[in-house]
Design an enzyme around this catalytic site. Sequence first.
Site, PDB file in Angstrom:
ATOM      1  CG  LEU A 113      -9.228   7.814   3.607  1.00  0.00           C
ATOM      2  CD1 LEU A 113      -8.400   7.448   2.383  1.00  0.00           C
ATOM      3  CD2 LEU A 113      -8.690   7.127   4.849  1.00  0.00           C
ATOM      4  CB  SER A 117     -11.860  18.984   2.853  1.00  0.00           C
ATOM      5  OG  SER A 117     -12.270  18.425   1.614  1.00  0.00           O
ATOM      6  CB  SER A 118     -13.054  13.869   4.575  1.00  0.00           C
ATOM      7  OG  SER A 118     -14.467  13.842   4.425  1.00  0.00           O
ATOM      8  CB  THR A 119     -12.084  11.148  -0.049  1.00  0.00           C
ATOM      9  OG1 THR A 119     -12.800  10.312  -0.976  1.00  0.00           O
ATOM     10  CG2 THR A 119     -11.061  10.335   0.715  1.00  0.00           C
TER      11      THR A 119
END
Length: 375
Positions: free
Chosen positions: A71, A89-91
């Site tokens: 995500l 940026s992400s998870t």
Amino acid sequence: MTDDLDGWRARAGDLADRLVRQGAITDPVWREVVASVPRHAFVPAFYDDASGLVGAGDPRWLDAVYNDDTLVTQRMEHPEQPGFAWSTSSTTRPSLMLRMLELLDVSGGMTVLEVGTGTGYNAALLCERVSSGNVTSIDIDPALVDAARGRLADAGYRPHLAACDGALGCPGRAPFDRVIATVAFERVPWAWIEQVRPGGVVLADVRPRGMTWAGALARLTVDGDGTASGPLVDCTWGFMSARTGVERPGIPEVVHIDATSVRSRTSEVGAGALHTPGLSLLVWHRLPGVNAFPGEDGTQITAPDGSWAKVSTRVPARVEYGGPSDVWTDVEAAHAWWIEHGRPGVGAFGLTVEPDGQRLGRRTSEGTEPVGDLG
């Protein structure tokens, strides 16, 4: 925040069980870690390509957070390329995160440096496993670090966090037993090797900015002489490339090419070579800094010196090229070596990191054979 949402523990447990069934988790301890950490606390919102930002008020939010998906949580424009927002940026999808954490082979009491704090979720998993006092997490973006610090504290974790260039590591907290990079680098920084105890492990996502599918995970053991070596592990899609500055996304720099003088020829190696596991790794080794731009009928590549080639997928391939050299000959040389050595995949290779650089090698029963220049 973790107490405000009914049923998150059941969702986290379901996610952990799915990762066990997928084989991403084989250690029961990691299953309990995933079940104990509230992922939603670290992803208050994410970007959806169709509808924009999705947050807690959206019924899709919670299902997505506890699914095995990457995500995107931050986007920014390149200062020299306005009009398009790059993901910064992400998870990352939990199956990759847990695959890496198991490869890291970390256990209670070990000290760990995480490069790439991002949302803070991976740091939370590490804190749950080895305790907050043993975890150091760094990120180049102060805003990300500040947000992660608050989320981690709300969830009961207090690791050491710092905003700094990940390539420099965190010398003030060294030595570490483990280093894990959750952002991609083209070369393993020597600083990481220096900051790990002999016998310790560095797990890094190593991949080119301009041909990200050609990368791999490098699991390196630090030797007594300060060098590090180990196998490459197949990982077609890994992490976002590291940023060289806070204000710039980690994307390839634009290479200006001269297309005024175009030459053409044919080749028995088509554009598919750039997408073949193992072979694409060798192409990157032969052409550091390569950029690839896939299209419907082929791919264009550029080299840092401005050499370029546009190559069709069908073989015999039509090659149009220009610039200082015929860059496709480097791809042909990599292809010839790959054929001669039995079409090795990513797992057939290893990486050695020394003070003056890193070397790709082919793993054999006798050790690691240097790949050399593939000439």
